[in-house]
Scaffold this motif. Structure first.
Motif, PDB file in Angstrom:
ATOM      1  N   ILE A   1       0.876  -1.171   0.000  1.00  0.00           N
ATOM      2  CA  ILE A   1       0.000   0.000   0.000  1.00  0.00           C
ATOM      3  C   ILE A   1       0.912   1.219   0.000  1.00  0.00           C
ATOM      4  CG2 ILE A   1      -0.181   0.191   2.513  1.00  0.00           C
ATOM      5  CD1 ILE A   1      -3.163   0.988   2.049  1.00  0.00           C
ATOM      6  N   PHE A   2       0.455   2.321  -0.593  1.00  0.00           N
ATOM      7  CA  PHE A   2       1.195   3.559  -0.378  1.00  0.00           C
ATOM      8  C   PHE A   2       0.270   4.558   0.278  1.00  0.00           C
ATOM      9  CE2 PHE A   2       0.357   3.398  -5.012  1.00  0.00           C
ATOM     10  CZ  PHE A   2      -0.362   4.554  -5.238  1.00  0.00           C
ATOM     11  N   ILE A   3       0.845   5.302   1.227  1.00  0.00           N
ATOM     12  CA  ILE A   3       0.098   6.269   2.023  1.00  0.00           C
ATOM     13  C   ILE A   3       0.818   7.605   1.983  1.00  0.00           C
ATOM     14  CG2 ILE A   3      -0.957   4.528   3.526  1.00  0.00           C
ATOM     15  CD1 ILE A   3       1.148   5.153   5.631  1.00  0.00           C
ATOM     16  N   SER A   4       0.070   8.661   2.275  1.00  0.00           N
ATOM     17  CA  SER A   4       0.628  10.006   2.251  1.00  0.00           C
ATOM     18  C   SER A   4       1.714  10.153   3.310  1.00  0.00           C
ATOM     19  CB  SER A   4      -0.478  11.036   2.481  1.00  0.00           C
ATOM     20  OG  SER A   4       0.060  12.335   2.455  1.00  0.00           O
ATOM     21  N   ASN A   5       2.758  10.870   2.944  1.00  0.00           N
ATOM     22  CA  ASN A   5       3.843  11.194   3.866  1.00  0.00           C
ATOM     23  C   ASN A   5       4.187  12.669   3.695  1.00  0.00           C
ATOM     24  OD1 ASN A   5       5.749  10.662   5.836  1.00  0.00           O
ATOM     25  ND2 ASN A   5       7.316  10.011   4.379  1.00  0.00           N
ATOM     26  N   SER A   6       3.122  13.485   3.489  1.00  0.00           N
ATOM     27  CA  SER A   6       3.327  14.880   3.159  1.00  0.00           C
ATOM     28  C   SER A   6       2.130  15.704   3.619  1.00  0.00           C
ATOM     29  CB  SER A   6       3.487  15.011   1.634  1.00  0.00           C
ATOM     30  OG  SER A   6       3.576  16.348   1.240  1.00  0.00           O
ATOM     31  N   GLN A   7       2.372  16.957   3.970  1.00  0.00           N
ATOM     32  CA  GLN A   7       1.272  17.859   4.297  1.00  0.00           C
ATOM     33  C   GLN A   7       0.583  18.352   3.029  1.00  0.00           C
ATOM     34  OE1 GLN A   7       0.101  18.443   7.369  1.00  0.00           O
ATOM     35  NE2 GLN A   7       1.616  16.952   8.036  1.00  0.00           N
ATOM     36  N   GLU A   8       1.312  18.334   1.902  1.00  0.00           N
ATOM     37  CA  GLU A   8       0.719  18.751   0.637  1.00  0.00           C
ATOM     38  C   GLU A   8       0.076  17.549  -0.054  1.00  0.00           C
ATOM     39  OE1 GLU A   8       3.836  19.120  -2.698  1.00  0.00           O
ATOM     40  OE2 GLU A   8       4.976  19.515  -0.859  1.00  0.00           O
TER      41      GLU A   8
END
Length: 182
Positions: free
Chosen positions: A164-171
């Protein structure tokens, strides 16, 4: 393509294959109610769910989006591939970029990674997958190992291992994803 047109195409292929909503739901691993909502344009399937529906119906995922075809050339206009606005069960919005209508086993997609996917278990599918981070940053969790990817990074892997890929960013993070089906 909007959710209503997508739902119509799924229903069209399901009835062609002589499956009930309950039978399709069981084969895909979701509820009959969710299939009904998808077919009626009330819910938007995640890319994983759409991939499973396509696989179950023995149809390329790309068949379910609008296209123009001209002697082997497929054009999907930006205006026809509006981002899905409903948050799906994985936390992705997506835009399918090509539709070769049973002629290709490659499905390019732009995935917008929404907050909330952190709560979803990694999944598997029968396609190889290539990802390229267009904007933002993601965490790719592949076979239990976490990889941090930023804009410009890419990865190619087998979908047969949990991932799975998940967000690692505030943008906003956008990822070009290409599924290569067998």
């Amino acid at each position: 393509m909007g959710p209503k047109e997508l739902g119509k195409r799924i229903k069209q292929m399901r009835t062609k294959k002589k499956l009930t909503q309950a039978a399709l739901a069981e084969l895909v691993g979701i509820t009959k109610s969710h299939i009904s909502k998808i077919e009626n344009g009330v819910a938007t399937p995640s890319l994983v769910t759409l991939s499973k529906i396509a696989e179950t119906l023995d149809s390329p995922m790309s068949w379910f989006v609008i296209q123009e075809e001209h002697e082997g050339l497929s054009i999907v206009r930006k205006s026809d591939r509006k981002e899905n606005v409903a948050k799906n069960e994985i936390g992705y919005d997506y835009e399918l970029l090509a539709n070769k209508n049973f002629m290709s086993n490659i499905n390019p997609t732009i995935v917008t990674v929404l907050q909330g996917a952190e709560e979803v278990e990694p999944y598997i599918h029968n396609s190889d997958e290539f990802i390229y981070v267009l904007t933002g940053a993601i965490k790719l969790i592949y076979d239990g190992v976490t990889y941090n990817l930023v804009e410009g990074d890419s990865a190619y892997f087998s979908g047969r291992k949990p991932h799975i890929f998940i967000s690692n960013s505030q943008e906003v993070s956008k990822v070009l994803t290409i599924y290569v089906e067998e």
